[in-house]
Design a protein around this motif. Sequence first.
Motif, short mmCIF file in Angstrom:
data_model
loop_
_atom_site.label_atom_id
_atom_site.label_comp_id
_atom_site.label_asym_id
_atom_site.label_seq_id
_atom_site.Cartn_x
_atom_site.Cartn_y
_atom_site.Cartn_z
N GLY A 1 0.75 -1.25 0.00
CA GLY A 1 0.00 0.00 0.00
C GLY A 1 0.78 1.30 0.00
N ALA A 2 2.10 1.26 -0.04
CA ALA A 2 2.90 2.49 -0.05
C ALA A 2 2.86 3.12 -1.45
CB ALA A 2 4.34 2.18 0.34
N LEU A 3 2.86 4.46 -1.47
CA LEU A 3 2.89 5.19 -2.74
C LEU A 3 4.29 5.75 -2.97
CD1 LEU A 3 -0.49 7.13 -2.65
CD2 LEU A 3 0.03 4.96 -3.78
N ILE A 4 4.76 5.60 -4.21
CA ILE A 4 6.09 6.05 -4.59
C ILE A 4 5.96 6.80 -5.91
CG2 ILE A 4 8.42 5.34 -5.26
CD1 ILE A 4 7.81 2.69 -3.66
N ALA A 5 6.42 8.05 -5.94
CA ALA A 5 6.48 8.81 -7.19
C ALA A 5 7.75 8.40 -7.91
CB ALA A 5 6.47 10.30 -6.91
N MET A 6 7.63 8.12 -9.20
CA MET A 6 8.79 7.75 -10.01
C MET A 6 8.84 8.68 -11.21
SD MET A 6 9.61 4.17 -11.94
CE MET A 6 11.13 4.00 -12.87
N THR A 7 10.02 9.21 -11.48
CA THR A 7 10.24 9.97 -12.70
C THR A 7 11.40 9.34 -13.44
OG1 THR A 7 11.80 11.49 -11.65
CG2 THR A 7 9.48 12.13 -11.62
N TYR A 8 11.31 9.36 -14.76
CA TYR A 8 12.46 8.92 -15.54
C TYR A 8 12.49 9.60 -16.89
CZ TYR A 8 9.44 5.37 -17.87
OH TYR A 8 8.46 4.72 -18.57
N GLN A 9 13.69 9.72 -17.38
CA GLN A 9 13.93 10.26 -18.70
C GLN A 9 14.71 9.20 -19.47
OE1 GLN A 9 14.85 12.23 -15.81
NE2 GLN A 9 12.72 12.85 -15.95
N GLY A 10 14.63 9.28 -20.79
CA GLY A 10 15.35 8.29 -21.57
C GLY A 10 15.45 8.66 -23.03
N ARG A 11 16.05 7.75 -23.78
CA ARG A 11 16.23 7.90 -25.22
C ARG A 11 15.93 6.57 -25.91
NH1 ARG A 11 16.26 12.32 -23.78
NH2 ARG A 11 17.78 13.97 -24.06
N ARG A 12 15.25 6.69 -27.05
CA ARG A 12 15.01 5.51 -27.89
C ARG A 12 15.31 5.92 -29.33
NH1 ARG A 12 9.31 3.95 -27.42
NH2 ARG A 12 8.98 5.31 -29.20
N HIS A 13 16.12 5.10 -30.00
CA HIS A 13 16.42 5.37 -31.42
C HIS A 13 16.91 4.09 -32.07
CE1 HIS A 13 20.79 5.50 -30.65
NE2 HIS A 13 20.47 6.18 -29.55
N GLY A 14 16.93 4.10 -33.37
CA GLY A 14 17.39 2.95 -34.12
C GLY A 14 17.25 3.20 -35.61
N PRO A 15 17.55 2.17 -36.41
CA PRO A 15 17.42 2.31 -37.85
C PRO A 15 15.97 2.63 -38.24
CG PRO A 15 18.65 0.32 -37.28
CD PRO A 15 18.07 0.87 -36.01
N PRO A 16 15.76 3.43 -39.28
CA PRO A 16 14.40 3.82 -39.69
C PRO A 16 13.45 2.63 -39.89
CG PRO A 16 16.01 5.14 -40.86
CD PRO A 16 16.79 4.08 -40.11
N ALA A 17 13.91 1.55 -40.49
CA ALA A 17 13.04 0.40 -40.72
C ALA A 17 12.59 -0.24 -39.40
CB ALA A 17 13.74 -0.63 -41.60
N VAL A 18 13.48 -0.27 -38.43
CA VAL A 18 13.14 -0.83 -37.12
C VAL A 18 12.14 0.06 -36.40
CG1 VAL A 18 14.07 -1.41 -34.84
CG2 VAL A 18 15.31 -2.10 -36.90
N LEU A 19 12.37 1.37 -36.43
CA LEU A 19 11.45 2.30 -35.79
C LEU A 19 10.07 2.25 -36.44
CD1 LEU A 19 13.78 5.38 -35.22
CD2 LEU A 19 13.14 3.59 -33.60
N ALA A 20 10.03 2.05 -37.75
CA ALA A 20 8.74 1.92 -38.45
C ALA A 20 8.00 0.68 -37.98
CB ALA A 20 8.96 1.88 -39.96
N ARG A 21 8.72 -0.41 -37.76
CA ARG A 21 8.08 -1.63 -37.26
C ARG A 21 7.54 -1.42 -35.85
NH1 ARG A 21 12.72 -5.51 -37.63
NH2 ARG A 21 11.35 -6.87 -36.44
N LEU A 22 8.30 -0.72 -35.00
CA LEU A 22 7.82 -0.41 -33.65
C LEU A 22 6.55 0.44 -33.72
CD1 LEU A 22 11.09 0.44 -31.69
CD2 LEU A 22 9.56 -1.47 -31.26
N ALA A 23 6.55 1.44 -34.62
CA ALA A 23 5.40 2.33 -34.75
C ALA A 23 4.15 1.58 -35.20
CB ALA A 23 5.72 3.46 -35.73
N LYS A 24 4.33 0.51 -35.96
CA LYS A 24 3.20 -0.31 -36.42
C LYS A 24 2.70 -1.25 -35.33
CE LYS A 24 4.64 -0.53 -41.25
NZ LYS A 24 5.16 -1.44 -42.29
#
Length: 160
Positions: free
Chosen positions: A86-109
């Motif tokens: 039952g404890a509440l914890i605020a979590m924040t995170y930042q990040g980066r995602r990138h890759g070849p255009p064809a791979v990113l297109a597959r992820l987007a689909k």
Amino acid sequence: MPDAAFDALPPALRTLQTRPLFVMRLQVKPLQVVGPQRRIGVVPGGTFDGERLRGEVLDSGVDWQTVSADAVTGLDVRLVLKTHDGALIAMTYQGRRHGPPAVLARLAKGEAVDPTEYYFRIHGGFETTAEPYAWLNGVVAVGTGHRLPEGPVYSLFEVL
């Protein structure tokens, strides 16, 4: 030669040591595309599970993404975790995602893509007043991500 700078450091500063924290699986709604460089992802829930803490991600999360001209997606995420006790914890995170255009297109689909085909890393921290988890207030976490059709899965580690 580039490693020579590290040779002069004390042993504790030559490497980065981590300890597994938890695996987090997030649900996400379809992205709200505000413009070519801004997307907003709403996180209605999820789970996290590790040796020292586990529970659910509450329906309050949001991910403000920026997409740069070179197709690097920047993540800026805020979540509320609720532990099994039952404890509440605020979590924040930042990040980066990138890759070849064809791979990113597959992820987007929404296709399942092997995580070794793209880069997906995060760093973040926590805030809580729950005494059993107060140790999290001093933790920096790093993680690797994997984007599945239903949402991302992260393996998070405490930096020691």
